[in-house]
Design an enzyme around this catalytic site. Structure first.
Site, PDB file in Angstrom:
ATOM      1  N   CYS A 185     -21.217 -15.360  13.320  1.00  0.00           N
ATOM      2  CA  CYS A 185     -21.111 -16.829  13.345  1.00  0.00           C
ATOM      3  C   CYS A 185     -19.854 -17.285  14.086  1.00  0.00           C
ATOM      4  O   CYS A 185     -19.621 -18.474  14.235  1.00  0.00           O
ATOM      5  CB  CYS A 185     -21.114 -17.399  11.920  1.00  0.00           C
ATOM      6  N   HIS A 220      -6.298  -4.149  -6.184  1.00  0.00           N
ATOM      7  CA  HIS A 220      -5.937  -4.538  -4.818  1.00  0.00           C
ATOM      8  C   HIS A 220      -7.134  -4.620  -3.887  1.00  0.00           C
ATOM      9  O   HIS A 220      -6.987  -4.630  -2.671  1.00  0.00           O
ATOM     10  CB  HIS A 220      -4.866  -3.574  -4.273  1.00  0.00           C
TER      11      HIS A 220
HETATM   12  P1  NAD Z   1       2.933   5.121  -4.152  1.00  0.00           P
HETATM   13  O1  NAD Z   1       2.709   5.633  -2.778  1.00  0.00           O
HETATM   14  O2  NAD Z   1       4.019   4.156  -4.365  1.00  0.00           O
HETATM   15  O3  NAD Z   1       3.225   6.328  -5.136  1.00  0.00           O
HETATM   16  C1  NAD Z   1       2.374   7.417  -5.207  1.00  0.00           C
HETATM   17  C2  NAD Z   1       2.890   8.318  -6.306  1.00  0.00           C
HETATM   18  O4  NAD Z   1       1.919   9.339  -6.497  1.00  0.00           O
HETATM   19  C3  NAD Z   1       4.212   9.008  -5.981  1.00  0.00           C
HETATM   20  O5  NAD Z   1       5.103   8.788  -7.049  1.00  0.00           O
HETATM   21  C4  NAD Z   1       3.850  10.506  -5.865  1.00  0.00           C
HETATM   22  O6  NAD Z   1       4.796  11.331  -6.487  1.00  0.00           O
HETATM   23  C5  NAD Z   1       2.562  10.578  -6.626  1.00  0.00           C
HETATM   24  N1  NAD Z   1       1.617  11.577  -6.141  1.00  0.00           N
HETATM   25  C6  NAD Z   1       1.273  11.862  -4.864  1.00  0.00           C
HETATM   26  N2  NAD Z   1       0.314  12.794  -4.845  1.00  0.00           N
HETATM   27  C7  NAD Z   1       0.063  13.122  -6.145  1.00  0.00           C
HETATM   28  C8  NAD Z   1      -0.829  14.028  -6.770  1.00  0.00           C
HETATM   29  N3  NAD Z   1      -1.643  14.801  -6.070  1.00  0.00           N
HETATM   30  N4  NAD Z   1      -0.828  14.084  -8.122  1.00  0.00           N
HETATM   31  C9  NAD Z   1       0.012  13.307  -8.869  1.00  0.00           C
HETATM   32  N5  NAD Z   1       0.870  12.441  -8.307  1.00  0.00           N
HETATM   33  C10 NAD Z   1       0.889  12.343  -6.970  1.00  0.00           C
HETATM   34  O7  NAD Z   1       1.536   4.595  -4.654  1.00  0.00           O
HETATM   35  P2  NAD Z   1       1.176   3.373  -5.603  1.00  0.00           P
HETATM   36  O8  NAD Z   1       2.063   3.354  -6.781  1.00  0.00           O
HETATM   37  O9  NAD Z   1      -0.286   3.414  -5.775  1.00  0.00           O
HETATM   38  O10 NAD Z   1       1.542   2.074  -4.732  1.00  0.00           O
HETATM   39  C11 NAD Z   1       1.171   2.001  -3.371  1.00  0.00           C
HETATM   40  C12 NAD Z   1       0.359   0.789  -2.971  1.00  0.00           C
HETATM   41  O11 NAD Z   1      -0.308   1.113  -1.760  1.00  0.00           O
HETATM   42  C13 NAD Z   1      -0.730   0.436  -3.931  1.00  0.00           C
HETATM   43  O12 NAD Z   1      -0.646  -0.911  -4.132  1.00  0.00           O
HETATM   44  C14 NAD Z   1      -2.058   0.772  -3.231  1.00  0.00           C
HETATM   45  O13 NAD Z   1      -2.896  -0.357  -3.210  1.00  0.00           O
HETATM   46  C15 NAD Z   1      -1.701   1.061  -1.799  1.00  0.00           C
HETATM   47  N6  NAD Z   1      -2.244   2.338  -1.266  1.00  0.00           N
HETATM   48  C16 NAD Z   1      -3.532   2.719  -1.537  1.00  0.00           C
HETATM   49  C17 NAD Z   1      -4.018   3.914  -1.055  1.00  0.00           C
HETATM   50  C18 NAD Z   1      -5.446   4.309  -1.370  1.00  0.00           C
HETATM   51  O14 NAD Z   1      -6.294   3.438  -1.581  1.00  0.00           O
HETATM   52  N7  NAD Z   1      -5.765   5.605  -1.460  1.00  0.00           N
HETATM   53  C19 NAD Z   1      -3.203   4.757  -0.295  1.00  0.00           C
HETATM   54  C20 NAD Z   1      -1.884   4.339  -0.021  1.00  0.00           C
HETATM   55  C21 NAD Z   1      -1.424   3.134  -0.526  1.00  0.00           C
HETATM   56 ZN    ZN Z   2     -19.625 -15.657   9.491  1.00  0.00          ZN
END
Ligand code: NAD
Ligand code: ZN
Length: 248
Positions: A160, A129
């Site tokens: 720019c 992503h």
């Molecule tokens: P999600 O929020 O849908 O799910 C996160 C999962 O992680 C949950 O099922 C939860 O139970 C689990 N979780 C939370 N903390 C945990 C831990 N310490 N150990 C183990 N499991 C844990 O996340 P997703 O499936 O990545 O989808 C969300 C979308 O949002 C993605 O596409 C991502 O790009 C984006 N996102 C990114 C970030 C980041 O870059 N850190 C943060 C939030 C969302």
């Molecule tokens: Zn530019």
């Protein structure tokens, strides 16, 4: 749980081409909230849900509000301020970087956009992503850092005059072909696949795990996921805490 850790350690010891597939849950122990947990972004008060605010159509039609959300929810923790400490890699990021360095892990495939795997030292990272660390002028291609955008006001403009867009795949946008095919190749060839910290509900990213052909599919997630049944071994707990009990 001690027994489980021993099982997981043995699987890792016996593998030489591990791939990790992860999501927002990998970074929660670094202080970056995920989307779906009770304390995640979905449960905070916003005018629109994150999936709306992070969509292509919202970006096009509500740039001002998009950037407000982007700065506050996606950049703040990555950049850090005097009041909010900058997110640092946790034990999960560090363990994966160590596994790669030891020649046991071939790739990290992540849905995260926070750059923490690279900050921990991981080299071969497929960012499905994109990353908030890269922001490009749509007109001349000039690169802007997370800090540049965080410290700008309103809708950031390039020197720019062009619009700057984060190198983040927004909802409604397609994934990068090279990143996708690299991730598919890595997962197809893996002798062990560890899935961690993802609810496995965001497609097409979540569909990538179906390319794994082995019988060492380990799932580590705090909550149950819709797809726990695909795992050969499922562990429910905090991934940083679990990984910190393992060694390379
Ligand atoms: P999600 O929020 O849908 O799910 C996160 C999962 O992680 C949950 O099922 C939860 O139970 C689990 N979780 C939370 N903390 C945990 C831990 N310490 N150990 C183990 N499991 C844990 O996340 P997703 O499936 O990545 O989808 C969300 C979308 O949002 C993605 O596409 C991502 O790009 C984006 N996102 C990114 C970030 C980041 O870059 N850190 C943060 C939030 C969302
Ligand atoms: Zn530019």
């Amino acid at each position: 749980m001690m027994e489980d850790i021993a099982v997981l350690q043995k699987l890792i010891d016996e593998s030489s081409n591990i791939v990790f597939f992860g999501g927002a849950g990998v970074s929660t122990e670094s202080g970056i909230p995920d989307f779906r947990s009770v304390d995640g972004l979905y449960h905070q008060k916003f005018k629109y849900p994150p999936e709306t605010m992070l969509s292509h159509s919202f970006y096009v039609s509500h740039k001002e509000e998009f950037y407000e959300f982007y700065r506050e929810k996606l950049l703040l923790k990555v950049v850090g301020t005097a009041d909010v400490s900058k997110a640092e890699p946790n034990a999960a990021h560090r363990f994966l970087a160590e596994l790669e360095k030891a020649g046991k892990l071939s790739a990290v495939v992540t849905q995260n956009i926070d750059g923490l795997h690279q900050a921990a030292g991981s080299k071969n990272v497929y960012e499905l992503h994109g990353s908030v660390l890269r922001n490009y002028c749509q007109n001349c291609g000039k690169l802007y850092s997370a800090e540049d955008i965080f410290n700008s006001n309103g809708v950031p403009k390039c020197s720019c005059g062009g619009d700057i867009k984060p190198d983040v795949v927004l909802y409604e946008e397609g994934l990068d072909n090279d990143v996708m095919s690299g991730a598919v190749r890595a997962i197809s060839n893996a002798d062990m696949l560890i899935i961690g910290g993802t609810s496995l509900v965001v497609y097409p990213a979540a569909g990538l795990v179906d390319y794994y052909r082995g019988n060492k599919l380990v799932l580590i997630n705090r909550d149950e996921t819709a797809r726990d049944s695909i795992a050969n071994y499922a562990f429910h707990g905090k991934i940083g805490e679990i990984f910190s009990q393992l060694h390379v």
